[in-house]
Design an enzyme around this catalytic site. Sequence first.
Site, short mmCIF file in Angstrom:
data_model
loop_
_atom_site.label_atom_id
_atom_site.label_comp_id
_atom_site.label_asym_id
_atom_site.label_seq_id
_atom_site.Cartn_x
_atom_site.Cartn_y
_atom_site.Cartn_z
N LYS A 54 -4.39 12.20 53.91
CA LYS A 54 -3.79 12.88 55.23
C LYS A 54 -2.27 13.06 54.80
O LYS A 54 -1.79 14.02 55.11
CB LYS A 54 -3.89 11.84 56.18
CG LYS A 54 -5.34 11.99 56.90
CD LYS A 54 -5.46 10.74 57.93
CE LYS A 54 -6.98 10.71 58.35
NZ LYS A 54 -7.15 9.68 59.35
N GLN A 98 -4.73 4.22 61.63
CA GLN A 98 -5.97 4.22 60.80
C GLN A 98 -7.10 3.16 61.52
O GLN A 98 -6.72 2.24 61.27
CB GLN A 98 -5.84 4.34 59.61
CG GLN A 98 -7.10 4.73 58.52
CD GLN A 98 -7.51 5.78 58.62
OE1 GLN A 98 -6.88 6.84 59.02
NE2 GLN A 98 -9.00 5.99 58.58
N ASP A 130 -4.43 11.98 67.33
CA ASP A 130 -5.96 11.57 67.05
C ASP A 130 -6.55 12.04 68.67
O ASP A 130 -7.85 12.12 68.60
CB ASP A 130 -6.08 10.32 67.03
CG ASP A 130 -6.21 9.86 65.45
OD1 ASP A 130 -6.73 10.52 64.84
OD2 ASP A 130 -5.79 8.64 65.31
N1 GUN Z 1 -11.14 6.45 60.84
C1 GUN Z 1 -12.19 7.41 60.65
N2 GUN Z 1 -11.82 8.51 61.34
C2 GUN Z 1 -10.78 8.30 61.91
C3 GUN Z 1 -9.84 9.36 62.75
O1 GUN Z 1 -10.02 10.50 63.24
N3 GUN Z 1 -8.63 8.93 63.28
C4 GUN Z 1 -8.08 7.58 62.84
N4 GUN Z 1 -6.90 7.26 63.16
N5 GUN Z 1 -9.09 7.01 62.21
C5 GUN Z 1 -10.09 7.16 61.94
#
Ligand code: GUN
Length: 300
Positions: A54, A98, A130
């Site tokens: 990311k 995360q 998110d």
């Molecule tokens: N863990 C797996 N997918 C995601 C996501 O889309 N956002 C976040 N913050 N954690 C994740």
Amino acid sequence: MTAIRLDGKRIAGEIREDVAKDVAQFVASGGPKPCLTAVLVGEDPASQVYVRNKSRACEKAGIDGRTMRLPAETTQAELLSVVQGLNDDPAVHGILVQLPLPSASNGGNGGEGFDERQILDAVDPLKDVDAFSPVNVGLLMQGRHRFLPCTPHGIVQLLHRCDISASGKHVVVVGRSDIVGKPMAMMLAQRDGSCGKEVANATVTIAHSRTTNLKQVCLSADILIAAVGVPEMITGDMVADGAVVIDVGINRVNDKLVGDVAFDEASQKASAITPVPGGVGPLTIAMLLHNTLMAAKLQS
Ligand code: GUN
């Protein structure tokens, strides 16, 4: 029938280029450099890879991609205070905690495990890239969203850009997670979707682990979306001839990545299918960049 392979990686590349151009334009017109801060608690290897990817994608798009690394033993109160600090920092436009947070057995929250919901609730809805906060979930439910959750939004973009209409079709979403299944169903059922009517106005069924006769339900799908996290659970005999199959799963089996769909079997029945890897996964990151730019614009 042998299915067309829906190239999520290529489409994600196009979206990332568009975002990079928009970022450059935004900054050239006097806007701040958009900044996403990911909060990574603990040492989970998969989460470390996701967060690194990311952050790299941010940098390529001209976005400041920061990572705050915290030990698993961080307490709930300390993590809440970190989130609050990011909420209050005007240089940070997007916050991503995360998931999953370290469990009790991995030492999370000093061995007690985190209250994940309380942490996500603490993120400022204007920085919630998110779209996990109750405010943003509620706005989506009411059809007046600000941010859309990245994975379902990526799928909507994929359908749109591959000229696959969901309007009037029966979409079966297998999986009812807050991150994918529930928002996916809501987006496809909206009167007007984020890409216009063609990817909205679907008739949607949410199937899950308690669904009786899952095979028959799946066979009734014009578009089948698998988001269960069980390797190759959707077998070829669960796919109707000519259906479109979207595989959200990313499962590591014997050092190989496989989806929730048995790809080879399903490809014999479907008209179009996403591969794993290279399908939905890259789109999630592309939409995160899109949301971060949107957050910077909302706060400027
Ligand atoms: N863990 C797996 N997918 C995601 C996501 O889309 N956002 C976040 N913050 N954690 C994740």
